[in-house]
Design a protein around this motif. Structure first.
Motif, short mmCIF file in Angstrom:
data_model
loop_
_atom_site.label_atom_id
_atom_site.label_comp_id
_atom_site.label_asym_id
_atom_site.label_seq_id
_atom_site.Cartn_x
_atom_site.Cartn_y
_atom_site.Cartn_z
N GLU A 155 -7.61 0.97 -2.02
CA GLU A 155 -7.18 0.97 -0.62
C GLU A 155 -8.20 1.68 0.26
O GLU A 155 -8.53 1.21 1.37
CB GLU A 155 -5.82 1.64 -0.50
CG GLU A 155 -5.23 1.56 0.91
CD GLU A 155 -3.86 2.19 0.99
OE1 GLU A 155 -3.06 1.78 1.86
OE2 GLU A 155 -3.55 3.10 0.18
N ASN B 287 -10.31 0.05 3.30
CA ASN B 287 -10.28 0.63 4.65
C ASN B 287 -11.68 0.92 5.18
O ASN B 287 -11.89 0.99 6.40
CB ASN B 287 -9.45 1.91 4.64
CG ASN B 287 -7.97 1.66 4.48
OD1 ASN B 287 -7.49 0.55 4.74
ND2 ASN B 287 -7.22 2.65 4.02
N ARG C 175 2.24 -4.56 -4.75
CA ARG C 175 1.93 -3.45 -3.84
C ARG C 175 0.55 -3.60 -3.21
O ARG C 175 0.33 -3.24 -2.05
CB ARG C 175 2.02 -2.11 -4.59
CG ARG C 175 1.68 -0.90 -3.75
CD ARG C 175 1.82 0.39 -4.54
NE ARG C 175 0.92 0.44 -5.69
CZ ARG C 175 0.84 1.47 -6.52
NH1 ARG C 175 1.62 2.52 -6.36
NH2 ARG C 175 0.00 1.43 -7.54
N ALA C 176 -0.39 -4.17 -3.98
CA ALA C 176 -1.78 -4.25 -3.51
C ALA C 176 -2.10 -5.51 -2.72
O ALA C 176 -3.14 -5.58 -2.06
CB ALA C 176 -2.72 -4.14 -4.70
N ASP D 196 -1.17 -6.89 0.04
CA ASP D 196 -1.38 -6.82 1.48
C ASP D 196 -2.50 -5.87 1.86
O ASP D 196 -2.84 -5.74 3.04
CB ASP D 196 -0.10 -6.38 2.19
CG ASP D 196 1.02 -7.41 2.07
OD1 ASP D 196 0.69 -8.60 1.93
OD2 ASP D 196 2.20 -7.01 2.10
N LYS D 197 -3.09 -5.21 0.86
CA LYS D 197 -4.11 -4.20 1.14
C LYS D 197 -5.52 -4.64 0.77
O LYS D 197 -6.49 -4.21 1.38
CB LYS D 197 -3.79 -2.90 0.36
CG LYS D 197 -2.41 -2.31 0.66
CD LYS D 197 -2.35 -1.72 2.05
CE LYS D 197 -1.02 -1.02 2.28
NZ LYS D 197 -0.94 -0.40 3.63
#
Length: 219
Positions: free
Chosen positions: A21, A25, A42-43, A45-46
């Motif tokens: 993440e 970013n 969980r990952a 969308d990141k």
């Protein structure tokens, strides 16, 4: 920031996901792999791409395209055996820039013996840093040389056979080599001599201003 990179992260547990993440970013394209469907969801969308796959299967990594990635981080949880198998698969695919999270000192030693250039031991590192910050005033300032001073590890490949005098990094880039680690060894040696000749797989540590350190291109 340095140029945008394609980076693979194998293992999207607590450490792997946080690292992936953070890399995303920073603007990098991150390809995540995990066998756990919850970690994958969980990952999704990141990260740029996320795959549910078994990284201990060399064919799976090849199909995903890991051999074309610039860097790969292996963070496979508590299984030393799985971590080592993933590393061997990556090496078989020709991946050279491999970073691995170690789960023990034994694991760390084996990884270096396998020729892994970068081994991360987060718990030990944090504990070491905290111990010194607690007992030595000002240690958290690192070198006390200002916020714009950084260190950078560089894996020797095309520089193999050259000495520090040949590289002339101080005059070319205004940086200094402060440490080096021979291929296959776990410990660093410090302040190498100007006639020190490096071999493929060695790692050198540079220090300098951020802009100077980041601009270095291998010649």
């Amino acid at each position: 920031m340095a140029g945008k990179m394609e980076i693979g992260v194998i293992g999207l547990g607590k450490f792997g996901f946080s690292l992936a993440e953070a890399l995303a970013n920073l603007g990098h394209d991150v390809v995540g792999v995990d066998l756990n469907d919850e970690h994958v969801r969980r990952a999704q969308d990141k990260l740029a791409q996320v795959f549910q796959a078994d990284a201990t299967d060399e064919k799976a990594l090849e199909q995903i395209g890991f051999k074309d990635l610039e860097k790969v981080i292996v963070s496979t949880g508590s299984s030393m055996e799985a971590s080592l198998l993933v590393v061997l698969n990556l090496q078989a695919l020709g991946v050279k820039n491999i970073w691995v999270k170690a789960i023990s000192e034994k694991h760390e030693r084996v990884l270096y013996k396998l020729g892994v250039p970068y081994v991360v031991f987060p718990e030990a590192f944090v504990a070491f840093q905290l111990a010194h910050r607690l007992t030595t005033p000002g240690i958290h300032d690192y070198l006390g040389l200002g916020a714009d001073v950084v260190t950078r590890e560089i894996l020797i490949d095309r520089w193999a056979g050259k000495t520090l005098r040949d590289l002339d990094l101080t005059n070319r880039y205004q940086v200094q080599v402060v440490a080096y680690r021979k291929n296959g060894e776990a410990d660093f040696s410090f302040v190498p001599r100007a006639d020190k000749r490096f071999e493929e797989g060695d790692v050198i540590v540079l220090i300098g201003k951020t802009q100077d350190v980041l601009q270095i291109e291998k010649f």
